[in-house]
Design an enzyme around this catalytic site. Structure first.
Site, PDB file in Angstrom:
ATOM      1  N   HIS A 190      -1.942 -15.303 -37.069  1.00  0.00           N
ATOM      2  CA  HIS A 190      -2.447 -15.024 -35.726  1.00  0.00           C
ATOM      3  C   HIS A 190      -2.513 -16.311 -34.878  1.00  0.00           C
ATOM      4  O   HIS A 190      -2.127 -16.326 -33.710  1.00  0.00           O
ATOM      5  CB  HIS A 190      -3.826 -14.380 -35.952  1.00  0.00           C
ATOM      6  N   ARG A 297       1.048  -5.763 -28.694  1.00  0.00           N
ATOM      7  CA  ARG A 297       0.060  -5.774 -29.793  1.00  0.00           C
ATOM      8  C   ARG A 297      -1.326  -5.444 -29.215  1.00  0.00           C
ATOM      9  O   ARG A 297      -2.070  -6.329 -28.835  1.00  0.00           O
ATOM     10  CB  ARG A 297       0.002  -7.146 -30.459  1.00  0.00           C
ATOM     11  N   ARG A 334       2.196  -0.433 -29.130  1.00  0.00           N
ATOM     12  CA  ARG A 334       1.900  -0.136 -30.530  1.00  0.00           C
ATOM     13  C   ARG A 334       0.420   0.199 -30.657  1.00  0.00           C
ATOM     14  O   ARG A 334      -0.427  -0.508 -30.122  1.00  0.00           O
ATOM     15  CB  ARG A 334       2.211  -1.347 -31.411  1.00  0.00           C
ATOM     16  N   GLU A 433       7.696  -1.376 -41.881  1.00  0.00           N
ATOM     17  CA  GLU A 433       7.198  -2.657 -42.365  1.00  0.00           C
ATOM     18  C   GLU A 433       6.611  -2.572 -43.769  1.00  0.00           C
ATOM     19  O   GLU A 433       6.066  -3.541 -44.294  1.00  0.00           O
ATOM     20  CB  GLU A 433       6.194  -3.265 -41.380  1.00  0.00           C
ATOM     21  N   ASN A 456       7.594  -9.273 -40.410  1.00  0.00           N
ATOM     22  CA  ASN A 456       6.494 -10.128 -40.888  1.00  0.00           C
ATOM     23  C   ASN A 456       5.795  -9.466 -42.076  1.00  0.00           C
ATOM     24  O   ASN A 456       5.518 -10.102 -43.089  1.00  0.00           O
ATOM     25  CB  ASN A 456       5.450 -10.351 -39.782  1.00  0.00           C
ATOM     26  N   ASP A 457       5.507  -8.193 -41.913  1.00  0.00           N
ATOM     27  CA  ASP A 457       4.851  -7.478 -43.001  1.00  0.00           C
ATOM     28  C   ASP A 457       5.840  -7.011 -44.058  1.00  0.00           C
ATOM     29  O   ASP A 457       5.524  -7.030 -45.247  1.00  0.00           O
ATOM     30  CB  ASP A 457       4.077  -6.270 -42.451  1.00  0.00           C
ATOM     31  N   ARG A 467       1.150 -13.191 -46.153  1.00  0.00           N
ATOM     32  CA  ARG A 467       1.813 -13.853 -45.027  1.00  0.00           C
ATOM     33  C   ARG A 467       1.032 -15.000 -44.399  1.00  0.00           C
ATOM     34  O   ARG A 467       1.594 -15.776 -43.645  1.00  0.00           O
ATOM     35  CB  ARG A 467       2.205 -12.821 -43.948  1.00  0.00           C
ATOM     36  N   CYS A 504      10.969  -6.380 -34.431  1.00  0.00           N
ATOM     37  CA  CYS A 504       9.943  -7.073 -33.645  1.00  0.00           C
ATOM     38  C   CYS A 504       9.179  -8.111 -34.449  1.00  0.00           C
ATOM     39  O   CYS A 504       8.250  -8.725 -33.958  1.00  0.00           O
ATOM     40  CB  CYS A 504       8.992  -6.074 -33.001  1.00  0.00           C
TER      41      CYS A 504
HETATM   42  C1  PEP Z   1       5.467  -7.367 -38.174  1.00  0.00           C
HETATM   43  O1  PEP Z   1       4.766  -7.071 -39.145  1.00  0.00           O
HETATM   44  O2  PEP Z   1       6.600  -7.871 -38.272  1.00  0.00           O
HETATM   45  C2  PEP Z   1       4.971  -7.163 -36.801  1.00  0.00           C
HETATM   46  C3  PEP Z   1       5.750  -7.313 -35.765  1.00  0.00           C
HETATM   47  O3  PEP Z   1       3.659  -6.852 -36.620  1.00  0.00           O
HETATM   48  P1  PEP Z   1       2.436  -7.861 -36.810  1.00  0.00           P
HETATM   49  O4  PEP Z   1       2.990  -9.259 -36.884  1.00  0.00           O
HETATM   50  O5  PEP Z   1       1.543  -7.663 -35.646  1.00  0.00           O
HETATM   51  O6  PEP Z   1       1.842  -7.392 -38.104  1.00  0.00           O
HETATM   52 MG    MG Z   2       3.065  -5.817 -38.916  1.00  0.00          MG
END
Ligand code: PEP
Ligand code: MG
Length: 587
Positions: A190, A297, A334, A433, A456-457, A467, A504
């Site tokens: 974050h 987000r 989202r 994800e 990312n997830d 992560r 994304c």
């Molecule tokens: C992801 O998980 O790639 C994503 C875009 O969502 P976030 O980073 O908010 O979990």
């Molecule tokens: Mg995510």
């Protein structure tokens, strides 16, 4: 001294360090005499009054300069100071344990934080960040220490901190905080995502930078390569001055692409969109030559609000602002993805393992309709003002998608009955994800209008690598063959089922990965606004056929390292100027 961490936000800055937060409150602890109890309680009480006054001042300043949403954070902080449980416990600790007031506050707070961290409730766990924020201010007041206020700095500084809390960032004056470096964090944490949103060069996950830097030291932040240099010698300093101006020239050259289309050399159009965390970013979309929003987000509306849930009306206003601003382009909103590091990163502790796989995102929303329904209604109402789409995070089985759609239909019926306008044909997307969503993509594709891959997830869940944990960051491999195969599989299945697919996660803006994603046939890439020009340049530097060949060869290798060296060499032939500015340690 050179420290290597994670490049979180691009750019080079040279400046004077300001040591902001260390990991723990530096609190002297000693026992007091019976006769001193009253004096210590008085000290505590006047610090409470002073802290409250300071917070009220900040609150009204923010209200004037920014918005009431930001200012709301501080009402939450003030409430904590007034909590009788807290105040009474501290007085008890002073009287019974005969501790000095600062140590008594620290002990009581630690107990509260320990209790919170074992709770199952993600939302309550989020309160830890508030408590830490207020308490460090309170302790500083008890100790009579000079406080640092990031909103009213007189000189430009580079902030060095263990981590940065939400109120630290909300208060940050971008003209004065020219860069920052933190002990904790990773590229997809974050803190890193916020640094890119604010366009402040930053390096995170440096381990112990707060132990090596003193306020007043000269530091260089290299947010491109993830390096921080502390008191460099004259030669290195000169080299970096040159680097800095070269990077500025490079950015200048990219800005020429602003109004050019994102098309490959053979004319295939790739949709380039932005990820938005806070409304302040809306103005960056056009500035960097993107069009729509590929990921809104929405959880930041909730995080900033803090003590209570944002109302349907407040949410509606925020979504409507975004939808109107980018119309006729699309805004993919989202639904709430609370959980994981969306609270814990500001505490300086990686989120516990359970919470990433716990009651997060769609799971939380389906369990608590009183949170989900107002958001669905707000998104639908905003859809009347432009081109809004809705997307559900962390879908791991089709039943979740079905139930979310039932609730969306219910929200539609309510609005219809109330005579409120909305887009009845709003497109519905599924975030891919979780590995199970990839494996069942054919089932999901039949029940939604588009996919957006959250890499990312997807990486963390597929490779079982948390992560935000910098200690295992080397295992977090976007180019692992498993990840590439999963992405390819999703794109193929989406197309076989006649739906479009975007990406994304942070992979969408990684210069080494973009050619592979084009080669796999992705339709849309969504990223932080500042990353858009570079990605546009890459798209414009190759043909789809070339990208397909690169993808085919890359996918024949067995390890992430082999794939990385190969795509690096291919990229070197096509866009060497972009590679000058990425992390070279990996190649
Ligand atoms: C992801 O998980 O790639 C994503 C875009 O969502 P976030 O980073 O908010 O979990
Ligand atoms: Mg995510």
């Amino acid at each position: 001294m050179l420290l290597e961490g994670v490049p979180a936000s691009s750019g080079i800055q040279i400046g004077t360090a300001l040591l902001f937060h260390r990991e723990d409150f530096d609190v002297p602890t000693y026992t007091i005499d019976e006769s001193e109890i009253e004096k210590e309680i008085k000290k505590f009480e006047s610090a409470l009054i002073q802290t409250r006054k300071e917070l009220e001042e900040i609150q009204s300043k923010i209200q004037k300069e920014m918005s009431s949403i930001h200012a709301g954070i501080f009402s939450a902080h003030i409430l904590l100071l007034e909590d009788p449980m807290f105040v009474d416990e501290v007085k008890k600790e002073i009287t019974i344990s005969k501790l000095n007031s600062a140590a008594a506050v620290k002990n009581v707070v630690q107990n509260i934080i320990d209790q919170f961290s074992t709770m199952d409730n993600e939302y309550l766990r989020g309160r830890e960040a508030d408590i830490r924020d207020v308490v460090s201010r309170l302790i500083q007041n008890i100790l009579g220490k000079e406080k640092i206020d990031l909103s009213s700095l007189k000189k430009e500084v580079i902030v060095i901190s263990h981590d940065l809390s939400p109120s630290d960032t909300a208060l940050m004056n971008k003209d004065k905080v020219i860069g920052f470096a933190t002990d904790v964090g990773s590229k997809t944490s974050h803190t890193a995502i916020m640094a890119r949103a604010l366009e402040i060069p930053a390096v995170v996950g440096l381990g112990k930078i707060t132990s090596y830097v003193k306020t007043g030291d000269l530091v260089i932040i290299d947010g491109n390569r993830g390096r921080v240099l502390i008191n460099p010698d004259g030669e290195v300093y000169e080299e970096y001055l040159i680097e800095q101006s070269k990077f500025q020239e490079f950015e200048q050259s990219l800005s020429m692409l602003k109004d050019m289309p994102a098309v490959t050399l053979d004319g295939t159009h790739i949709e380039l969109a932005c990820n938005i965390e806070v409304p302040e970013e809306l103005s960056s979309i056009q500035k960097y030559g993107a069009k729509g929003i590929g990921l809104y987000r929405t959880e930041y509306i909730f995080i900033r609000k803090r003590t209570e849930l944002p109302s349907e009306e407040e949410q509606y206003e925020s979504y409507k602002e975004a939808v109107e601003k980018v119309a006729p382009e699309a805004v993919i909103i989202r639904t709430l993805d609370l959980g994981g590091d969306k609270f814990a990163s500001s505490l300086g502790i990686p989120a516990d393992v359970g919470s990433m796989m716990g009651l997060r995102a769609i799971r939380l929303c389906l369990q608590y309709p009183f949170i989900f329904m107002p958001q669905l209604r707000a998104i639908l109402r905003a859809s009347a003002y432009g081109n809004a789409k809705i997307m559900f995070p962390m879908i791991s089985r089709v039943e979740e998608l079905r139930l979310a759609k039932v609730m969306l239909d219910q929200a539609k019926s309510e609005l219809e009955y109330e005579g409120l306008p909305f887009d009845p044909n709003i497109e519905i997307g599924t975030m891919i994800e979780v590995p199970s969503a990839v494996v069942t993509a054919d089932i999901l594709a039949k029940e939604c209008d588009f996919f957006s891959i959250g890499t990312n997830d997807l990486i963390q869940y597929t490779l079982a690598v948390h992560r935000v944990n910098e200690e295992i960051a080397h295992l977090y491999e976007p180019l692992n063959p498993a990840i590439l195969r999963l992405i390819k599989q999703v794109i193929d299945i989406a197309h076989e089922n006649g739906i479009w697919v975007g990406i994304c996660g942070e992979m969408a803006s990684d210069p080494l990965v973009v050619p592979l994603l084009i080669g796999m046939g992705v339709d849309e890439l969504s990223m932080s606004p500042i990353a858009v020009p570079e990605v546009k340049k890459i798209i414009r530097s190759l043909t789809v056929e070339e990208a397909q060949k690169i993808t085919q060869v890359a996918m024949s290798f067995s390890t992430a390292n082999e794939i990385e060296s190969y795509v690096y060499s291919e990229a070197m032939e096509r866009f060497p100027d972009v590679l000058m500015w990425i992390d070279h340690r990996l190649h």
